[in-house]
Design a protein around this motif. Structure first.
Motif, PDB file in Angstrom:
ATOM      1  N   TYR A  18       7.223   6.347  -6.825  1.00 60.54           N
ATOM      2  CA  TYR A  18       6.787   4.970  -7.094  1.00 60.54           C
ATOM      3  C   TYR A  18       6.726   4.607  -8.585  1.00 60.54           C
ATOM      4  O   TYR A  18       6.463   3.454  -8.926  1.00 60.54           O
ATOM      5  CB  TYR A  18       5.416   4.723  -6.463  1.00 60.54           C
ATOM      6  N   SER A  19       6.902   5.567  -9.468  1.00 59.26           N
ATOM      7  CA  SER A  19       6.822   5.349 -10.924  1.00 59.26           C
ATOM      8  C   SER A  19       5.521   4.663 -11.320  1.00 59.26           C
ATOM      9  O   SER A  19       5.504   3.775 -12.170  1.00 59.26           O
ATOM     10  CB  SER A  19       8.020   4.528 -11.410  1.00 59.26           C
ATOM     11  N   GLU A  20       4.439   5.074 -10.687  1.00 61.33           N
ATOM     12  CA  GLU A  20       3.096   4.552 -10.976  1.00 61.33           C
ATOM     13  C   GLU A  20       2.131   5.719 -11.109  1.00 61.33           C
ATOM     14  O   GLU A  20       2.352   6.783 -10.544  1.00 61.33           O
ATOM     15  CB  GLU A  20       2.591   3.679  -9.827  1.00 61.33           C
ATOM     16  N   THR A  21       1.048   5.494 -11.842  1.00 61.12           N
ATOM     17  CA  THR A  21      -0.017   6.471 -11.899  1.00 61.12           C
ATOM     18  C   THR A  21      -0.895   6.281 -10.668  1.00 61.12           C
ATOM     19  O   THR A  21      -1.429   5.195 -10.453  1.00 61.12           O
ATOM     20  CB  THR A  21      -0.864   6.282 -13.176  1.00 61.12           C
ATOM     21  N   PRO A  22      -1.059   7.316  -9.860  1.00 58.75           N
ATOM     22  CA  PRO A  22      -1.827   7.160  -8.625  1.00 58.75           C
ATOM     23  C   PRO A  22      -3.321   7.325  -8.831  1.00 58.75           C
ATOM     24  O   PRO A  22      -3.775   7.865  -9.842  1.00 58.75           O
ATOM     25  CB  PRO A  22      -1.302   8.302  -7.765  1.00 58.75           C
TER      26      PRO A  22
ATOM     27  N   VAL B 115       4.264   9.910  -8.269  1.00 57.34           N
ATOM     28  CA  VAL B 115       4.792   9.420  -9.549  1.00 57.34           C
ATOM     29  C   VAL B 115       6.319   9.339  -9.494  1.00 57.34           C
ATOM     30  O   VAL B 115       6.911   8.346  -9.927  1.00 57.34           O
ATOM     31  CB  VAL B 115       4.325  10.310 -10.715  1.00 57.34           C
TER      32      VAL B 115
ATOM     33  N   SER C 139      -3.014   7.494  -3.762  1.00 59.97           N
ATOM     34  CA  SER C 139      -2.579   6.144  -3.411  1.00 59.97           C
ATOM     35  C   SER C 139      -2.644   5.198  -4.601  1.00 59.97           C
ATOM     36  O   SER C 139      -3.038   5.578  -5.700  1.00 59.97           O
ATOM     37  CB  SER C 139      -3.468   5.605  -2.286  1.00 59.97           C
ATOM     38  N   ASN C 140      -2.300   3.946  -4.313  1.00 52.15           N
ATOM     39  CA  ASN C 140      -2.421   2.892  -5.319  1.00 52.15           C
ATOM     40  C   ASN C 140      -3.547   1.924  -4.960  1.00 52.15           C
ATOM     41  O   ASN C 140      -3.600   0.816  -5.463  1.00 52.15           O
ATOM     42  CB  ASN C 140      -1.101   2.137  -5.474  1.00 52.15           C
TER      43      ASN C 140
ATOM     44  N   GLU D 254       0.835  -1.192   0.000  1.00 53.52           N
ATOM     45  CA  GLU D 254       0.000   0.000   0.000  1.00 53.52           C
ATOM     46  C   GLU D 254       0.877   1.251   0.000  1.00 53.52           C
ATOM     47  O   GLU D 254       1.769   1.395   0.830  1.00 53.52           O
ATOM     48  CB  GLU D 254      -0.875  -0.025   1.245  1.00 53.52           C
ATOM     49  N   LYS D 255       0.636   2.138  -0.932  1.00 52.21           N
ATOM     50  CA  LYS D 255       1.390   3.385  -1.051  1.00 52.21           C
ATOM     51  C   LYS D 255       0.407   4.540  -0.943  1.00 52.21           C
ATOM     52  O   LYS D 255      -0.535   4.622  -1.729  1.00 52.21           O
ATOM     53  CB  LYS D 255       2.113   3.421  -2.394  1.00 52.21           C
TER      54      LYS D 255
END
Length: 63
Positions: free
Chosen positions: A23-27, A20, A54-55, A2-3
């Motif tokens: 974590y290099s992710e789209t939140p 971004v 969050s993710n 969990e982020k």
């Protein structure tokens, strides 16, 4: 894993950018509902948190 980053209205753009970058992710962006009554402050200042970046999906339901 969990982020989560919580932020006030003023710092929501910072939270999105930091998520971004970190974590290099789209939140996912969720607004804290008045019924959730969280007592968390913004990670960038001491104002009440309004957004959860969050993710994980929001526990609220539409419709």
């Amino acid at each position: 894993m969990e982020k989560v980053i919580v932020s006030c209205d003023e710092h929501v753009e910072w939270a999105l950018d930091d998520f971004v970058d970190k974590y290099s992710e789209t939140p996912l962006l969720n607004k804290v509902e008045k019924t959730q009554n969280i007592s968390t402050t913004c990670e960038y200042c001491q104002n009440d948190a309004i957004y959860i970046v969050s993710n994980i999906d929001s526990p609220t339901k539409c419709g």
